[in-house]
Scaffold this motif. Sequence first.
Motif, PDB file in Angstrom:
ATOM      1  N   VAL A 172      70.323  44.465  10.355  1.00 50.04           N
ATOM      2  CA  VAL A 172      69.791  45.312  11.545  1.00 50.04           C
ATOM      3  C   VAL A 172      70.597  45.537  12.486  1.00 50.04           C
ATOM      4  CG1 VAL A 172      68.203  44.301  13.715  1.00 50.04           C
ATOM      5  CG2 VAL A 172      67.478  43.930  11.297  1.00 50.04           C
ATOM      6  N   TYR A 176      71.049  49.742  13.495  1.00 55.52           N
ATOM      7  CA  TYR A 176      70.573  50.110  14.780  1.00 55.52           C
ATOM      8  C   TYR A 176      71.930  50.582  15.681  1.00 55.52           C
ATOM      9  CZ  TYR A 176      66.007  49.380  13.855  1.00 55.52           C
ATOM     10  OH  TYR A 176      64.222  49.502  13.039  1.00 55.52           O
ATOM     11  N   LEU A 186      65.946  55.708  16.309  1.00 58.50           N
ATOM     12  CA  LEU A 186      65.520  55.314  17.876  1.00 58.50           C
ATOM     13  C   LEU A 186      65.353  56.605  18.392  1.00 58.50           C
ATOM     14  CD1 LEU A 186      67.128  51.988  18.180  1.00 58.50           C
ATOM     15  CD2 LEU A 186      64.624  52.537  17.438  1.00 58.50           C
ATOM     16  N   TYR A 188      67.821  57.551  20.713  1.00 56.36           N
ATOM     17  CA  TYR A 188      68.521  56.988  21.985  1.00 56.36           C
ATOM     18  C   TYR A 188      69.079  58.237  22.743  1.00 56.36           C
ATOM     19  CZ  TYR A 188      72.071  54.704  24.751  1.00 56.36           C
ATOM     20  OH  TYR A 188      72.732  54.341  26.131  1.00 56.36           O
TER      21      TYR A 188
ATOM     22  N   GLN B 374      70.746  50.712  24.638  1.00 52.41           N
ATOM     23  CA  GLN B 374      71.383  51.096  23.537  1.00 52.41           C
ATOM     24  C   GLN B 374      70.915  50.185  22.296  1.00 52.41           C
ATOM     25  OE1 GLN B 374      75.679  50.994  22.514  1.00 52.41           O
ATOM     26  NE2 GLN B 374      75.514  52.925  23.746  1.00 52.41           N
ATOM     27  N   PHE B 375      71.172  49.117  22.374  1.00 51.27           N
ATOM     28  CA  PHE B 375      70.834  48.433  20.862  1.00 51.27           C
ATOM     29  C   PHE B 375      69.390  47.704  21.313  1.00 51.27           C
ATOM     30  CE2 PHE B 375      71.217  44.574  18.557  1.00 51.27           C
ATOM     31  CZ  PHE B 375      71.390  45.144  17.311  1.00 51.27           C
ATOM     32  N   PRO B 376      68.382  47.824  20.279  1.00 56.18           N
ATOM     33  CA  PRO B 376      67.332  46.892  20.372  1.00 56.18           C
ATOM     34  C   PRO B 376      67.422  45.329  19.979  1.00 56.18           C
ATOM     35  CG  PRO B 376      67.428  48.156  18.245  1.00 56.18           C
ATOM     36  CD  PRO B 376      68.441  48.564  19.165  1.00 56.18           C
ATOM     37  N   ALA B 379      65.199  43.242  17.993  1.00 54.79           N
ATOM     38  CA  ALA B 379      65.035  43.487  16.537  1.00 54.79           C
ATOM     39  C   ALA B 379      65.395  42.409  15.737  1.00 54.79           C
ATOM     40  CB  ALA B 379      65.569  44.893  16.104  1.00 54.79           C
ATOM     41  N   VAL B 380      66.416  42.007  16.151  1.00 57.45           N
ATOM     42  CA  VAL B 380      67.185  40.902  15.159  1.00 57.45           C
ATOM     43  C   VAL B 380      65.973  39.645  14.918  1.00 57.45           C
ATOM     44  CG1 VAL B 380      69.179  39.279  14.831  1.00 57.45           C
ATOM     45  CG2 VAL B 380      69.490  41.427  15.958  1.00 57.45           C
ATOM     46  N   ASN B 381      65.287  39.325  16.052  1.00 57.29           N
ATOM     47  CA  ASN B 381      64.412  38.257  15.769  1.00 57.29           C
ATOM     48  C   ASN B 381      63.183  38.787  15.617  1.00 57.29           C
ATOM     49  OD1 ASN B 381      66.478  36.061  16.053  1.00 57.29           O
ATOM     50  ND2 ASN B 381      66.518  36.417  18.228  1.00 57.29           N
ATOM     51  N   HIS B 382      62.696  39.998  15.362  1.00 52.86           N
ATOM     52  CA  HIS B 382      61.595  40.258  14.979  1.00 52.86           C
ATOM     53  C   HIS B 382      61.053  40.229  13.521  1.00 52.86           C
ATOM     54  CE1 HIS B 382      57.803  42.658  16.532  1.00 52.86           C
ATOM     55  NE2 HIS B 382      57.927  42.913  15.344  1.00 52.86           N
ATOM     56  N   LYS B 390      60.312  49.008  10.523  1.00 58.69           N
ATOM     57  CA  LYS B 390      60.885  50.149  11.228  1.00 58.69           C
ATOM     58  C   LYS B 390      60.330  50.818  12.419  1.00 58.69           C
ATOM     59  CE  LYS B 390      63.558  53.324   8.895  1.00 58.69           C
ATOM     60  NZ  LYS B 390      63.751  54.202   7.730  1.00 58.69           N
ATOM     61  N   ILE B 393      59.739  48.562  15.361  1.00 60.02           N
ATOM     62  CA  ILE B 393      61.001  48.330  16.267  1.00 60.02           C
ATOM     63  C   ILE B 393      61.142  49.610  17.096  1.00 60.02           C
ATOM     64  CG2 ILE B 393      63.313  48.417  16.300  1.00 60.02           C
ATOM     65  CD1 ILE B 393      62.187  45.672  15.475  1.00 60.02           C
ATOM     66  N   LYS B 394      60.542  50.756  16.615  1.00 62.59           N
ATOM     67  CA  LYS B 394      60.706  52.147  17.317  1.00 62.59           C
ATOM     68  C   LYS B 394      59.702  52.139  18.366  1.00 62.59           C
ATOM     69  CE  LYS B 394      61.497  56.897  17.511  1.00 62.59           C
ATOM     70  NZ  LYS B 394      61.587  58.013  17.052  1.00 62.59           N
ATOM     71  N   TYR B 397      60.748  49.404  21.078  1.00 68.75           N
ATOM     72  CA  TYR B 397      62.294  50.031  21.667  1.00 68.75           C
ATOM     73  C   TYR B 397      61.920  50.367  23.179  1.00 68.75           C
ATOM     74  CZ  TYR B 397      66.845  52.401  21.770  1.00 68.75           C
ATOM     75  OH  TYR B 397      67.963  52.833  22.170  1.00 68.75           O
TER      76      TYR B 397
END
Lengths: 208, 548
Positions: A172, A176, A186, A188, B374-376, B379-382, B390, B393-394, B397
Motif C-alpha cells: 500500500v 500510493y 488517486l 492527486y 498526498q498520501f492516503p 489506507a494502510v490500516n483499511h 482500491k 480508498i479512492k 481519499y
Amino acid sequence: MEVDENRESDSMTRRDAAWMIARALATPAGLALASGWPGAAQNAGGGAMRHSNAPPERDRWKDYRPKFFTIAQFGALRMFTQVLIPTDETPGAREAHVPEFIDFVLNAAAEYAPEMQPQWQKAADYLDSVGFAGMNAANQEALVAEMAAPETDPNKTHAGFPFYRLMKEMTVRAYYTSRAGLVENLGYQGYAYLTEFPGCNHPEHHKV
Amino acid sequence: METFDAVIVGSGACGGWAAMELARSGFRVALVEAGSSVNPAHDFHHRWPYELPFHGQGQPGLLRKRYRGSTEFNYRLMIDDIENPYTTPDGMPFRWSRSRVLGGRTLHWGRVSDRMSDLEFHAASRDGYGDDWPVSYRDVAPYYSRVERFIGVSARAENLPQFPDGDFLPAMPLNCAETIFSAACGKLGFPVTQRRVAQLTRMLNNRPPCHYCGNCINGCDVGAMFSTVSSTLPEALRTGRVTLMCDTVVSAILMNAENRARGVRFIGRYNKQEGEIGARTVILAASSLENTRLMLNSQRGGLANSSGVLGHYLMDQVSGAGVSGFLPALKGAAIRNDDGKSSGLYIPNFINLGKQKETFIRGYAMSASGGAAQFPRFAVNHAGYGSSYKREIKRLYPAFARVWMSGGEMLARRENFVEIDPEVKDAWGIPVLRIHATHSDNDKRLYAHFHERAREVFHAAGGEELDAKAAMAPPGSLIHEVGTCRMGADPKTSVLNSYCQTHDVANLFVFGGGCFVSTGDKHPTLTMMALAARGCDFLTDKARKGEL
C-alpha cells in the motif's frame, strides 16, 4: 544510498520551473506570464483526471534484478502484490513497480534496519511452503482471502495473516507513493503552480 | 582579529531578524551558523515521492536513527541525531526536533504566526499559578506589527480578546473539509478562523505570493513562506555589514575580567579546529535549549545564572494525535487541491477566559483540516485488498479529515529542567543536554478536555471516527519547546529582563523561546520574533548611548 542528482524531466527541470516563476512574479513584466498559469477557476471542480504537473516516473526499474529475494521468491511476491492491488480500470501493483520497490527497500534495510530482513524472509518462505507461485489464479485468490480473514473477523486466525499484513502494508505504501497510484489512480492535485487557492465552492458544505 | 559590534549565534527566526535589524542600524555583525549554507533557488523544489529513492519514506531505519521527525523529502534540513545526541532519564521521553542549517527551523516550520494576549501574559494574576510575564500586550504589540509587516501573515481579523488581530495579508479560502468544520464550529458556538500563517497571498518585500503547492515543510522554492533565507537574510546581507559564517559550531561564550562577554569560541564543523570571534555584544539565537546549553557550558554553574533558574521551567505545549476519520459529505467527491495551502482551520482557545470554570487552569487551541492530502495514510490500516479495496480508498481519499491540538498550555514547573550531561558529548566534544520533562496533572486534564471538544467538533461535522484513542504525545512533540532562560523583573528569580538582556551580563542577549514565562496557547514563533525585535531596539538604543 541511491541519489540521482542528474535526473531530467522531458523539457525543463522542476528546479528551473520554480526559479522562473519566482523571477516572473518578482518583475512587472512577469505578470503577463503569471496570468497565463492555471488559476483556481481552471482547477476547481470537475471529476475527471485533469491536467497534472506530475513529472513522468524515471525509468529506474527497467532491467531491475532482485537483490534481496531470489528469482523464485520475487516471482511469488509479484503474484501476491498483484492480488492485493490488481490492474483494473486503473494501474495496479505491476505498473507501480511495487515488487521491485519492495526488493529495493529490503536490500537497503541492511544498514539501519536489518531486523526487517528476517521478517520478509519468513514471508517469502511461507509463500513457498504453500506453493503460492504454482497455484492457478483462483486458488491464489482463495488463499489470500483466507490469509486476510482475521483483518475483518477477529474470531478468525490464520498462520499467514502476519505475512499478509506485512506485505499489504508495504504494498500500500509503495503503490500510493508511486506515480501510478498517486497520480493515475488517486488523481492527486497538489504540487501545483496556482495564482489563487481553489477554495470550497459548494454551498452545501457551509451547513452541517 | 576583527572585533564585531555583535556576534549572533544561530540563523533561525530570531537570529536572522537580529542580523537584519542590527545591520540596518549600522552594526557590523557576525552571523554564525553551525550547519551548512542553503540556497532555496537551487536546493528546494517540488519533489514527488516517486522521484525519491524510497518514495519519501527514507532508507529503512535511517530517519528513526539519524534524523528523527523528518522525512526523505526534508531530512537534510534536520539535525543528525547521532552527531548531536541528548539524553533523558529512563521513562521520561522528550522529543527534541532540531535543525542545523542556514535558516534553522524557519526552512520547514508550520508557519503559524499568532499573537499572545494579556490573558496569557498576565495569566498568573488571573488564576494564581506561576508568574506573570514582565511585559504586557501593549509593550509587544508594536513589535508584532513590525514583524508581521515584514514576514507577511495571511489571516482573518476576528476581534477576539484572547486572539489579538494584527497587520494581515488577505486570508486564503478554506477547502471543503475546513468549510464543513467551520460550519460545525458555528453550530457548537466555538470561535473559528483560518490558521494565521506566514505565507504570502500577495507580493510583499520582493517576495512572490504562494503558489499553493503544499510543499512548505520541505523548503519553499520561491520564498513565499517566511524563512530566514528568503526574507531576513537577503536584507541583512544587502547592508554589506554582515559576515556570514556557516559550518561554525559555537562551543562557549567568552568572558573578560570585567564580567563582560567578549565573543564566542567555535569549532569548525569539518576541520574541528577551534577559533574565537570577538564582539562587543553577544546574542544567542540558537534555539531555546541550545542557548541554555551554551550558557551552561560556558561557566561552571551556568553563565548569567546568579538566580539559579537557568535550565529550569522547561515547557513544550501539550499535544496529541486528536481525532481523525472521514467526513461523509466528501466521500466520492472530485479530487481537489486540498493540501495546496497547508494552513487549515483554527479554533482559538475558549476555555477559562472569564471565570475559572474547568478542573484545570489555562487553555488550548484546536486545528482542523482534511481532504486529499498526498498520501492516503488511512489506507494502510483499511481492511481488504483487490479492486474493491482500491475503489474504496479512492472514495475515502478526499473525505479523510482530522481535528488536532494546535497548542495547549503546558504549565511552567521548576522540576522540568535541562542540565549538562556529565558524560555524553557531541561530535565536537561539547557536553550535551540531559532533559527532564514530564506532564503535570493539569496538563493531562487539559488534554482530556481537548479530546472531548475535538470529538464534538468532529461529530458535529458528521465525521466518522477512525481512531478515538486520547493519546497524549510526550513533551517536545509539538516542537514548541520554550523556557529554561525565563525573563522577569526580579534578577533573583529570572535570567533575562524583558528585553532579553541577561540580568548578570549587560552585553549578553538571549533571543528565542528560552525567555518564555509560560507557553500560553498560541504558536510561539511570532512572539519570539517580536521580543527579539524589541530587544534589538533596546540594544541599539543603549549602544548609541554608550550604556551597554
